[in-house]
Design an enzyme around this catalytic site. Structure first.
Site, short mmCIF file in Angstrom:
data_model
loop_
_atom_site.label_atom_id
_atom_site.label_comp_id
_atom_site.label_asym_id
_atom_site.label_seq_id
_atom_site.Cartn_x
_atom_site.Cartn_y
_atom_site.Cartn_z
N CYS A 137 1.07 -1.09 0.07
CA CYS A 137 -0.12 -0.10 0.35
C CYS A 137 1.06 1.16 0.14
O CYS A 137 1.85 0.93 0.19
CB CYS A 137 -1.33 0.18 1.52
N ASP A 181 -1.73 -9.72 8.43
CA ASP A 181 -0.19 -10.07 9.52
C ASP A 181 -0.47 -8.38 10.12
O ASP A 181 0.73 -8.64 10.81
CB ASP A 181 0.71 -10.01 8.16
N ILE A 185 14.11 -6.49 -22.45
CA ILE A 185 15.63 -6.29 -23.86
C ILE A 185 15.18 -5.24 -24.54
O ILE A 185 15.01 -4.53 -25.55
CB ILE A 185 14.07 -7.90 -24.59
#
EC number: 6.3.5.4
Length: 650
Positions: A43, A141, A338
């Site tokens: 966030c 969490d 690339i």
């Protein structure tokens, strides 16, 4: 150890609001409980503490939060308690359920947090906290972070494995507790004015609080001289500060004084730890590396990896693909930018890795027009000048990830610093061999180095040794290529620190991780990724792996002229032989020569017209000598001028 506090003027009003705090949230809710039982988000965070009542806290926190919508497009939330306000933008990567909404308040109402990051070991911490009597309402969490702070206070930081930047309002102790992860993967910027203390994930959130957007002379001058944006409390913006990695900040709401404390000291962690050598040390490296990747694969959205074709990204890609394959029927995705210049294209190497791992290969091929059109946006998302167009190549990777629905990317950042992967480390290693084993062995090693690294010659090795071991000569080299700078910048402090560190490999690696090498790369990575709402995870920066790797015997990091030998050896069952024993190193390099030659006229005109360049340079010398500068010198002046234009710097 506390750093002397910075405090606002004593005349400012210190009246504190004490009405009950409240939170509000908005955002879409899709997806039920995840298969892993987790709720984790990345966030953007914001916060403000008013001092004088001159600032409308409610409207200001909304503006600060809206400014980082790109960091969290899946929802927003706000918290207000008197003169304290938090904001939050959320990017869901595991379970976008209401249980993960932020700012989050603890069950007892004592603590409120706005948090950006991932605590990878939160499952284990949760079990430990439950054993202590804590009860949880969600699988987030974030809630574990709140409980960990309640149980252990600031010491909770030493128990966490992950990346984070957060601020917590402790209403009991009447303070703001803010912290940043050990190595600085997630940013935390802040300002202190006469009217407020404010913080955010990005600098743009704070600039309106300053009134005038001004350049920081010391930082700009050092950048133009040396081109090395170091880990520092300073930023390119005058008045905007960084909370350093491995530190926490306490803002005492009773006095409105800030103190900053260090909680993680890499050198201290390694003090007294002997060298780890032998097959067991190699096996332990592989075990911890594999566990680090396993933890970082947890997600309910698509996970992929950045793949250059080099040793680090290839190791992460193939090991992640193997671990991911056990729980997924879909091929693991790898993204490669690339270069259109064959001289620094790694497409063939990346293709070999893709075949070896059965990867889903996403390729992006930016050309000059892409670079030209995207560069202003990259400057805005980086917020500060950077060292080369290679930062743009990384941005193209992040854009390709978002376009292909890949929200989480693993990357190999950090491996070179912890395992002696850069050419600039050869000098310190060669000196160590000479001091420990004598001149004959040092000469033998030098011949092996030249044979096993196509980028190194004896002459280049000697040039690097002279530059790195002599601060005075390095400084004279910088001045010689920067005669246009006026006034002449002083010698940067880090130049002497680097020379001293070259006498001890552990000291050098610690300096590179904490100050001179890794921090700008982490800044580039976070800003590029979050600009495209991508979360990047860095397995090599698991603190367990960092500490183990730096403690390895030097001969396991460089052997027979091979850099990062322990990676090559431990990954032989995973990597194709041509990748494991590659003799060249490129990375996501941009075709600088092609792009900048086509962009030369635009660059020169902008440099000549820049008031900021004129402040730090002799205009006549710039006008007469710009085309004779090397590409890096031209780029620094141009990047500064473009930054000035994009941010209205005075």
């Amino acid at each position: 150890m506390g750093i002397p506090p910075c405090s606002r003027p004593a005349s400012a009003n210190t009246t504190r609001g004490r009405e009950p705090g409240h939170c509000s949230h908005s955002g879409q809710s899709q997806r039920g409980p995840s298969h892993s039982g987790e709720s984790r988000i990345m966030c953007g965070i914001a916060g403000i503490v008013g001092f004088t009542g001159k600032i409308d806290i409610g409207s200001r926190i909304k503006e600060m939060t809206d400014a980082v919508h790109h960091r969290g497009p899946d929802g927003e939330g706000f918290y207000r308690n008197g003169r304290v306000a938090f904001g939050h933008r959320r990017l869901a990567v595991v379970d976008l359920s209401p249980g993960g909404h932020q700012p989050m308040t603890s069950a007892d109402g004592r603590h409120v947090v706005t948090y950006n990051g991932e605590i990878y070991n939160f499952v284990e911490l949760r079990r430990e906290l439950e054993a202590l009597g804590h009860r949880f309402r969600s699988h987030s969490d974030t809630e574990v972070l709140l409980a960990a702070y309640a149980a252990w206070g600031p010491d909770c930081l030493t128990r966490m494995n992950g990346m984070w930047s957060f601020a917590l309002h402790d209403t009991d102790r009447d303070l703001i507790f803010a912290a940043r992860d050990r190595f600085g993967e997630k940013p935390f910027h802040y300002v202190r004015t006469d009217d407020c203390f404010a913080f955010g994930s990005e600098i743009r959130q704070l600039l309106p609080l300053l009134g005038t957007v001004a350049a920081n002379p010391a930082v700009v001058s050092e950048y133009l001289l040396a081109g090395v944006p170091l880990q520092s409390a300073e930023t390119f913006f005058s008045g905007v500060l960084n909370l350093a990695a491995g530190h926490y900040l306490i803002h005492d709401l009773k006095s409105d004084r800030c103190t900053i404390h260090r909680y993680y000291d890499l050198a201290g962690r390694l003090s007294g730890v002997g060298e780890r050598d032998g097959p067991e040390a190699v096996d332990e490296f592989r075990r911890v590396f594999e566990d680090s990747i396993r933890l970082r694969l947890r997600s309910d959205v698509r996970v992929g990896t950045c793949l250059s074709g080099g040793l680090d990204s290839s190791s992460v890609s193939l090991l992640a693909a193997r671990l991911n394959g056990a729980g997924s029927g879909a091929p693991f995705s790898a993204i490669t930018a690339i270069s259109e210049d064959p001289a620094n294209s790694e497409e063939a190497y990346a293709e070999e890795v893709v075949r070896a791992g059965g990867l889903n290969w996403v390729r992006t091929r930016p050309d000059y027009e892409d670079f030209r059109d995207t560069l202003p946006a990259v400057i805005r998302q980086q917020e500060e000048p950077f060292t080369s167009p290679s930062v743009c190549m990384q941005s193209f990777v992040m854009r390709a990830a978002r376009e292909n629905g890949i929200v989480v990317l693993l990357d190999g950042q950090g491996a070179d610093e912890i395992l002696l992967g850069y050419d600039r480390y050869y000098c310190a290693y060669g000196l160590a061999v000479w001091r420990q084993q004598g001149a004959r062995e040092a000469l033998r090693w030098q011949r092996q180095m030249v044979r096993n690294n196509v980028n190194m010659t004896s002459l280049r090795f000697a040039a690097l040794a002279v530059r790195d071991l002599s601060p005075a000569l390095r400084y004279l080299h910088y001045l010689g290529r920067s005669r246009h700078l006026s006034p002449r910048p002083p010698m940067p402090d880090w130049v002497r620190q680097y020379a001293r560190a070259c006498l001890d490999l552990r000291s050098l690696q610690t300096l590179e991780v904490e100050n001179t090498g890794l921090p700008p790369l982490l800044r580039f990575e976070d800003k590029n990724a979050m600009a495209h709402s991508i979360e990047t995870r860095l397995p090599f920066l698991d603190h367990r792996l960092v500490e183990h790797s730096i403690a390895l015997a030097s001969a396991l990091k460089m052997r027979d002229g091979w850099s990062k030998w322990v990676v090559r050896r431990s990954m032989m069952d995973v990597l194709p032989e041509n990748i494991a024993w590659r003799r060249n190193k490129i990375g996501f390099a941009a075709p600088d020569a092609m792009w900048l030659s086509r962009h030369a006229g635009v660059m020169e005109r902008m440099v000549e017209a820049s008031p900021l360049v004129g402040r730090f340079c002799d205009r006549n010398r710039v006008r007469e000598g710009y085309r004779r500068l090397d590409r890096a010198g031209q780029w620094r002046l141009y990047c500064l001028a473009l930054w000035e234009e994009q941010f209205g710097v005075s």
